[in-house]
Design a protein around this motif. Structure first.
Motif, PDB file in Angstrom:
ATOM      1  N   VAL A   1      76.632 131.427  23.526  1.00 51.90           N
ATOM      2  CA  VAL A   1      76.668 130.090  22.981  1.00 51.90           C
ATOM      3  C   VAL A   1      78.240 129.754  22.641  1.00 51.90           C
ATOM      4  CG1 VAL A   1      73.938 129.895  22.086  1.00 51.90           C
ATOM      5  CG2 VAL A   1      76.228 129.471  20.818  1.00 51.90           C
ATOM      6  N   THR A   2      78.817 128.737  23.289  1.00 58.41           N
ATOM      7  CA  THR A   2      80.074 127.925  23.507  1.00 58.41           C
ATOM      8  C   THR A   2      79.189 127.228  21.839  1.00 58.41           C
ATOM      9  OG1 THR A   2      81.090 129.376  25.190  1.00 58.41           O
ATOM     10  CG2 THR A   2      81.638 127.218  23.637  1.00 58.41           C
ATOM     11  N   CYS A   3      78.935 126.432  22.132  1.00 51.02           N
ATOM     12  CA  CYS A   3      78.868 125.000  21.496  1.00 51.02           C
ATOM     13  C   CYS A   3      77.374 124.836  20.492  1.00 51.02           C
ATOM     14  CB  CYS A   3      78.721 123.805  21.801  1.00 51.02           C
ATOM     15  SG  CYS A   3      79.061 122.688  20.945  1.00 51.02           S
ATOM     16  N   CYS A   4      76.308 125.180  21.732  1.00 45.66           N
ATOM     17  CA  CYS A   4      75.087 124.661  21.202  1.00 45.66           C
ATOM     18  C   CYS A   4      74.556 125.499  22.232  1.00 45.66           C
ATOM     19  CB  CYS A   4      74.629 123.572  21.596  1.00 45.66           C
ATOM     20  SG  CYS A   4      74.848 122.456  23.014  1.00 45.66           S
ATOM     21  N   ALA A   5      73.073 125.416  22.172  1.00 46.26           N
ATOM     22  CA  ALA A   5      71.929 126.368  23.049  1.00 46.26           C
ATOM     23  C   ALA A   5      71.755 125.929  24.691  1.00 46.26           C
ATOM     24  CB  ALA A   5      70.774 126.043  22.459  1.00 46.26           C
ATOM     25  N   ALA A   6      71.900 124.559  24.448  1.00 43.15           N
ATOM     26  CA  ALA A   6      72.181 124.108  25.741  1.00 43.15           C
ATOM     27  C   ALA A   6      73.343 125.291  26.613  1.00 43.15           C
ATOM     28  CB  ALA A   6      72.761 122.797  25.513  1.00 43.15           C
ATOM     29  N   ASP A   7      74.456 125.496  25.984  1.00 46.79           N
ATOM     30  CA  ASP A   7      75.576 126.458  27.285  1.00 46.79           C
ATOM     31  C   ASP A   7      75.608 127.693  27.099  1.00 46.79           C
ATOM     32  OD1 ASP A   7      76.651 126.710  25.479  1.00 46.79           O
ATOM     33  OD2 ASP A   7      77.786 125.043  24.409  1.00 46.79           O
ATOM     34  N   ALA A   8      74.142 128.057  26.717  1.00 45.12           N
ATOM     35  CA  ALA A   8      74.327 129.451  26.576  1.00 45.12           C
ATOM     36  C   ALA A   8      74.107 130.669  27.974  1.00 45.12           C
ATOM     37  CB  ALA A   8      72.781 129.419  25.930  1.00 45.12           C
ATOM     38  N   THR A   9      74.730 131.590  28.034  1.00 49.06           N
ATOM     39  CA  THR A   9      74.896 132.618  28.732  1.00 49.06           C
ATOM     40  C   THR A   9      74.348 133.611  28.042  1.00 49.06           C
ATOM     41  OG1 THR A   9      77.348 133.081  27.976  1.00 49.06           O
ATOM     42  CG2 THR A   9      77.129 131.052  29.833  1.00 49.06           C
ATOM     43  N   THR A  10      74.067 134.675  29.163  1.00 45.83           N
ATOM     44  CA  THR A  10      73.226 135.509  29.209  1.00 45.83           C
ATOM     45  C   THR A  10      74.064 137.067  29.362  1.00 45.83           C
ATOM     46  OG1 THR A  10      71.631 134.912  29.980  1.00 45.83           O
ATOM     47  CG2 THR A  10      71.021 137.353  29.816  1.00 45.83           C
ATOM     48  N   SER A  11      73.890 138.155  28.499  1.00 45.13           N
ATOM     49  CA  SER A  11      74.179 139.327  28.504  1.00 45.13           C
ATOM     50  C   SER A  11      73.481 140.094  28.395  1.00 45.13           C
ATOM     51  CB  SER A  11      75.610 139.680  27.361  1.00 45.13           C
ATOM     52  OG  SER A  11      76.204 138.880  27.470  1.00 45.13           O
ATOM     53  N   LYS A  12      73.493 141.619  29.149  1.00 46.61           N
ATOM     54  CA  LYS A  12      72.431 142.297  28.616  1.00 46.61           C
ATOM     55  C   LYS A  12      72.872 143.637  29.673  1.00 46.61           C
ATOM     56  CE  LYS A  12      70.825 141.968  34.059  1.00 46.61           C
ATOM     57  NZ  LYS A  12      68.951 140.564  34.588  1.00 46.61           N
ATOM     58  N   VAL A  13      72.506 144.620  28.462  1.00 42.27           N
ATOM     59  CA  VAL A  13      73.021 145.781  29.054  1.00 42.27           C
ATOM     60  C   VAL A  13      71.678 146.590  29.337  1.00 42.27           C
ATOM     61  CG1 VAL A  13      73.832 147.816  28.287  1.00 42.27           C
ATOM     62  CG2 VAL A  13      74.507 145.952  27.506  1.00 42.27           C
ATOM     63  N   GLU A  14      71.724 147.880  30.383  1.00 45.95           N
ATOM     64  CA  GLU A  14      70.562 148.506  30.753  1.00 45.95           C
ATOM     65  C   GLU A  14      70.237 149.559  30.122  1.00 45.95           C
ATOM     66  OE1 GLU A  14      69.241 151.193  34.369  1.00 45.95           O
ATOM     67  OE2 GLU A  14      70.064 149.842  34.947  1.00 45.95           O
ATOM     68  N   ILE A  15      69.025 149.897  29.225  1.00 44.20           N
ATOM     69  CA  ILE A  15      69.047 150.595  28.408  1.00 44.20           C
ATOM     70  C   ILE A  15      67.931 151.955  29.070  1.00 44.20           C
ATOM     71  CG2 ILE A  15      68.042 151.976  26.080  1.00 44.20           C
ATOM     72  CD1 ILE A  15      69.990 149.851  26.076  1.00 44.20           C
ATOM     73  N   ARG A  16      69.095 153.181  28.851  1.00 47.87           N
ATOM     74  CA  ARG A  16      68.506 154.894  29.658  1.00 47.87           C
ATOM     75  C   ARG A  16      67.950 155.461  28.963  1.00 47.87           C
ATOM     76  NH1 ARG A  16      71.668 155.430  35.011  1.00 47.87           N
ATOM     77  NH2 ARG A  16      71.284 153.604  35.977  1.00 47.87           N
ATOM     78  N   GLY A  17      66.995 155.883  28.385  1.00 43.77           N
ATOM     79  CA  GLY A  17      66.334 157.369  28.068  1.00 43.77           C
ATOM     80  C   GLY A  17      65.530 156.444  26.415  1.00 43.77           C
ATOM     81  N   GLU A  18      65.146 155.884  26.067  1.00 44.94           N
ATOM     82  CA  GLU A  18      64.586 155.269  24.986  1.00 44.94           C
ATOM     83  C   GLU A  18      62.998 154.469  25.893  1.00 44.94           C
ATOM     84  OE1 GLU A  18      64.013 155.893  22.444  1.00 44.94           O
ATOM     85  OE2 GLU A  18      65.473 157.067  22.175  1.00 44.94           O
ATOM     86  N   ASP A  19      61.649 154.690  25.888  1.00 50.29           N
ATOM     87  CA  ASP A  19      60.335 153.299  26.007  1.00 50.29           C
ATOM     88  C   ASP A  19      60.808 152.143  26.020  1.00 50.29           C
ATOM     89  OD1 ASP A  19      59.789 156.230  27.126  1.00 50.29           O
ATOM     90  OD2 ASP A  19      58.360 156.213  24.968  1.00 50.29           O
ATOM     91  N   ALA A  20      60.275 151.523  26.639  1.00 49.71           N
ATOM     92  CA  ALA A  20      60.850 149.941  26.622  1.00 49.71           C
ATOM     93  C   ALA A  20      59.892 149.514  25.743  1.00 49.71           C
ATOM     94  CB  ALA A  20      60.806 149.475  27.279  1.00 49.71           C
ATOM     95  N   PRO A  21      60.462 148.950  24.490  1.00 47.64           N
ATOM     96  CA  PRO A  21      59.543 148.313  23.785  1.00 47.64           C
ATOM     97  C   PRO A  21      58.688 147.161  24.419  1.00 47.64           C
ATOM     98  CG  PRO A  21      61.341 148.483  22.824  1.00 47.64           C
ATOM     99  CD  PRO A  21      61.501 148.303  24.188  1.00 47.64           C
ATOM    100  N   PRO A  22      58.384 146.258  23.837  1.00 46.82           N
ATOM    101  CA  PRO A  22      57.473 144.582  24.457  1.00 46.82           C
ATOM    102  C   PRO A  22      59.259 143.883  24.346  1.00 46.82           C
ATOM    103  CG  PRO A  22      56.097 145.235  22.438  1.00 46.82           C
ATOM    104  CD  PRO A  22      57.430 146.577  22.344  1.00 46.82           C
ATOM    105  N   THR A  23      58.151 142.342  25.601  1.00 48.28           N
ATOM    106  CA  THR A  23      59.074 141.413  25.376  1.00 48.28           C
ATOM    107  C   THR A  23      59.269 141.039  24.454  1.00 48.28           C
ATOM    108  OG1 THR A  23      58.646 141.493  27.777  1.00 48.28           O
ATOM    109  CG2 THR A  23      60.153 139.810  26.617  1.00 48.28           C
ATOM    110  N   ASP A  24      60.518 140.801  24.373  1.00 47.61           N
ATOM    111  CA  ASP A  24      61.458 139.841  22.635  1.00 47.61           C
ATOM    112  C   ASP A  24      61.592 140.577  21.341  1.00 47.61           C
ATOM    113  OD1 ASP A  24      62.235 137.005  23.821  1.00 47.61           O
ATOM    114  OD2 ASP A  24      59.627 136.730  24.559  1.00 47.61           O
ATOM    115  N   THR A  25      61.239 141.858  21.256  1.00 46.77           N
ATOM    116  CA  THR A  25      61.281 142.394  20.815  1.00 46.77           C
ATOM    117  C   THR A  25      62.775 142.710  20.448  1.00 46.77           C
ATOM    118  OG1 THR A  25      59.831 143.462  20.730  1.00 46.77           O
ATOM    119  CG2 THR A  25      60.586 144.846  19.138  1.00 46.77           C
ATOM    120  N   TRP A  26      63.717 142.420  19.142  1.00 48.79           N
ATOM    121  CA  TRP A  26      64.877 142.546  18.389  1.00 48.79           C
ATOM    122  C   TRP A  26      64.605 144.463  18.525  1.00 48.79           C
ATOM    123  CZ3 TRP A  26      68.923 139.372  18.449  1.00 48.79           C
ATOM    124  CH2 TRP A  26      68.945 138.648  18.789  1.00 48.79           C
ATOM    125  N   VAL A  27      65.104 144.805  19.202  1.00 48.80           N
ATOM    126  CA  VAL A  27      65.830 146.370  18.924  1.00 48.80           C
ATOM    127  C   VAL A  27      67.645 146.650  18.528  1.00 48.80           C
ATOM    128  CG1 VAL A  27      64.112 146.836  20.489  1.00 48.80           C
ATOM    129  CG2 VAL A  27      65.852 146.758  20.957  1.00 48.80           C
TER     130      VAL A  27
END
Length: 262
Positions: A196-222
């Motif tokens: 976020v630059t100012c607030c949640a309304a202007d949020a943009t996404t960063s993501k990294v593909e993870i290999r070598g580990e089983d996928a945890p449930p969606t929205d789990t923080w790891v």
């Protein structure tokens, strides 16, 4: 009670704002830390405005009550002319007057919800609706990473280096990043974070593909530790999203500030 609907609503909204800023870190779900003082001032101002309005209206209440005799006289005078018309007229006004305040009081429900049940931070749903966002920069050299392994990086910082760094500063380095889990097709999963630059309304996404580990449930923080897996030509669409060969992935609590900042 109808005269106090507005003041009560102002006080509820003000109390909700102060609750998430003074009594907790919940405000970080919606805005940056730097905006906290402004929220405190706004919440305090809303409560003061509501209390002031309620006091002023209570002081003017006597005048309205004093006018009750005149209103009663006018009603009796109208009744002498036409009882049936008067009854219809009074019923209509009575129903209208009763319905108005009841509907208006429903406006307090969103304020109560904000006070008692603050909405959660943005998560996988928001990230899934976000188109691929990449830094508006060309390929070039980046500053050297700090010494030592693993080096803690934001997802945005890792992504920028993986996609645009001609110096390949990630090569041979072990990195550690924290985010929430989102899923793709074919069993692919991503470590994801919103910026976020100012607030949640202007949020943009960063993501990294993870290999070598089983996928945890969606929205789990790891927190994931691993090494960069190069792919695609620098600066091209094929280089996004970047890939991390994970050595470990452990579940953690959602941080008090769930967003990255530029």
């Amino acid at each position: 009670m109808r005269r106090y609907g507005g003041p009560v609503l102002l006080c509820l909204v003000g109390a909700a704002v102060l609750r998430i800023t003074l009594l907790s870190d919940l405000y970080l779900r919606y805005v940056q830390h730097a905006l906290r003082p402004y929220l405190i001032v706004s919440g305090t101002a809303l409560i003061l405005l509501g209390v002031t309005t309620a006091v002023l209206r209570s002081r003017t209440g006597g005048g309205e009550e004093a006018g009750g005799d005149d209103a009663e006289y006018d009603g009796e005078h109208d009744a002498e002319h036409d009882d049936s018309d008067s009854e219809t007229h009074d019923d209509g006004h009575g129903h209208h007057g009763a319905a108005g305040p009841r509907i208006a009081w429903l406006l307090t429900l969103p304020a109560l919800a904000l006070l008692l049940f603050p909405p959660p931070a943005l998560g996988s749903y928001s990230a899934g609706r976000e188109a691929a966002q990449r830094a508006a920069q060309g390929v070039g050299a980046f500053p050297a990473l700090p010494a030592g392994n693993p080096v803690a990086l934001t997802l945005a910082g890792f992504s920028s280096r993986a996609i645009y760094d001609s110096g390949r500063s990630l090569s041979g380095r072990t990195v550690r990043m924290t985010g929430f889990v989102t899923h793709g097709s074919g069993g692919t999963w991503y470590l994801t974070r919103l910026m976020v630059t100012c607030c949640a309304a202007d949020a943009t996404t960063s993501k990294v593909e993870i290999r070598g580990e089983d996928a945890p449930p969606t929205d789990t923080w790891v927190t994931v530790t691993g090494t960069w897996h190069p792919k695609g030509r620098l600066g091209s669409d094929a280089a996004w999203p970047p890939v991390l060969d994970a050595g470990s992935a452990r579940t953690v609590k959602q941080p008090s500030d769930p967003y990255e900042t530029p």
